[in-house]
Design an enzyme around this catalytic site. Structure first.
Site, PDB file in Angstrom:
ATOM      1  CE  LYS A  11     141.346  67.455  -9.977  1.00 28.41           C
ATOM      2  NZ  LYS A  11     140.457  66.789 -10.961  1.00 28.41           N
ATOM      3  CE1 TYR A  51     136.445  70.480 -10.717  1.00 27.80           C
ATOM      4  CE2 TYR A  51     136.247  70.441  -8.331  1.00 27.80           C
ATOM      5  CZ  TYR A  51     137.008  70.292  -9.483  1.00 27.80           C
ATOM      6  OH  TYR A  51     138.335  69.952  -9.390  1.00 27.80           O
ATOM      7  NE  ARG A 104     144.266  65.091 -14.888  1.00 27.04           N
ATOM      8  CZ  ARG A 104     143.545  66.014 -15.493  1.00 27.04           C
ATOM      9  NH1 ARG A 104     143.511  66.068 -16.815  1.00 27.04           N
ATOM     10  NH2 ARG A 104     142.846  66.881 -14.789  1.00 27.04           N
ATOM     11  CG  ASN A 114     141.467  63.790 -12.794  1.00 25.40           C
ATOM     12  OD1 ASN A 114     141.423  64.440 -11.751  1.00 25.40           O
ATOM     13  ND2 ASN A 114     140.882  64.175 -13.910  1.00 25.40           N
ATOM     14  CG  HIS A 117     141.744  72.027 -11.795  1.00 25.22           C
ATOM     15  ND1 HIS A 117     140.596  71.802 -12.508  1.00 25.22           N
ATOM     16  CD2 HIS A 117     142.015  73.358 -11.915  1.00 25.22           C
ATOM     17  CE1 HIS A 117     140.177  72.944 -13.025  1.00 25.22           C
ATOM     18  NE2 HIS A 117     141.020  73.912 -12.689  1.00 25.22           N
ATOM     19  CD  GLU A 128     139.557  77.056 -12.898  1.00 30.58           C
ATOM     20  OE1 GLU A 128     140.777  76.771 -12.999  1.00 30.58           O
ATOM     21  OE2 GLU A 128     138.670  76.480 -13.563  1.00 30.58           O
TER      22      GLU A 128
HETATM   23  P1  CMP Z   1     139.004  67.960 -14.004  1.00 32.46           P
HETATM   24  O1  CMP Z   1     138.987  67.863 -15.492  1.00 32.46           O
HETATM   25  O2  CMP Z   1     140.149  68.579 -13.304  1.00 32.46           O
HETATM   26  O3  CMP Z   1     137.648  68.685 -13.534  1.00 32.46           O
HETATM   27  C1  CMP Z   1     136.414  67.992 -13.609  1.00 32.46           C
HETATM   28  C2  CMP Z   1     136.570  66.697 -12.862  1.00 32.46           C
HETATM   29  O4  CMP Z   1     135.430  65.852 -12.864  1.00 32.46           O
HETATM   30  C3  CMP Z   1     137.639  65.856 -13.557  1.00 32.46           C
HETATM   31  O5  CMP Z   1     138.878  66.463 -13.419  1.00 32.46           O
HETATM   32  C4  CMP Z   1     137.440  64.554 -12.833  1.00 32.46           C
HETATM   33  O6  CMP Z   1     137.951  64.606 -11.501  1.00 32.46           O
HETATM   34  C5  CMP Z   1     135.910  64.523 -12.803  1.00 32.46           C
HETATM   35  N1  CMP Z   1     135.397  63.814 -13.977  1.00 32.46           N
HETATM   36  C6  CMP Z   1     135.421  64.220 -15.250  1.00 32.46           C
HETATM   37  N2  CMP Z   1     134.845  63.312 -16.056  1.00 32.46           N
HETATM   38  C7  CMP Z   1     134.441  62.318 -15.245  1.00 32.46           C
HETATM   39  C8  CMP Z   1     133.771  61.100 -15.481  1.00 32.46           C
HETATM   40  N3  CMP Z   1     133.389  60.718 -16.708  1.00 32.46           N
HETATM   41  N4  CMP Z   1     133.511  60.308 -14.422  1.00 32.46           N
HETATM   42  C9  CMP Z   1     133.880  60.695 -13.191  1.00 32.46           C
HETATM   43  N5  CMP Z   1     134.522  61.854 -12.901  1.00 32.46           N
HETATM   44  C10 CMP Z   1     134.805  62.657 -13.930  1.00 32.46           C
END
Ligand code: CMP
Length: 139
Positions: A11, A51, A104, A114, A117, A128
């Protein structure tokens, strides 16, 4: 159908922080083969589409802004049990809950930013991958 493939994005925070090389090394030394890879940048429409499953979540607008703010590395990875093994390698969504030594745990800043992905199913890995790569870019 089990395909032994998964899809990942390093990311924008990973690219900004100069972590592309270190994360790719961790991925390849963990046994994943790179079948496709590119440096690219999502448009707002791309991020909203990618998303869409999160479109009603309170963090959706921030997620789209984060994922479009700079380049990402998109890649298709191959390994036996790729989807599950890659999710183990990247660790929990929230880096404060991610196990020691996971990507992570090592490279992510927060639950929203984070670092990486990883697809959550074989079907989503295929969807994807097709979102980012044409047939002739996959090896
Ligand atoms: P990922 O699981 O790769 O895909 C969905 C993304 O949404 C996740 O990573 C984070 O970047 C974001 N995300 C998921 N949960 C939260 C949360 N509670 N608050 C903010 N961002 C989130």
């Amino acid at each position: 159908m089990v395909t032994n493939k998964t899809f990942t994005m390093l990311k924008p925070d990973s690219v900004e922080n100069g972590n592309i090389g270190a994360i790719l090394e961790k991925i390849t030394t963990s046994g994943f083969r790179i079948d496709a890879m590119k440096l690219t940048q999502l448009t707002t429409a791309d991020a909203k589409a990618f998303y869409v499953v999160h479109k009603d979540r309170p963090f959706f607008d921030d997620l789209v802004e984060y994922m479009t703010r700079g380049p990402i590395v998109a890649a298709i990875l191959e390994k036996e049990n790729a989807v599950q093994d890659f999710r183990t390698l990247i660790g929990a969504t929230n880096p404060s809950e991610a196990a020691e030594g996971t990507i992570r745990n090592m490279f992510a800043e927060s639950i929203s930013q984070n670092a990486v992905h990883g697809s959550d199913s074989d079907n989503n890995a295929a969807v994807e991958s097709a979102f980012h790569f044409s047939e002739r870019e996959m090896f």
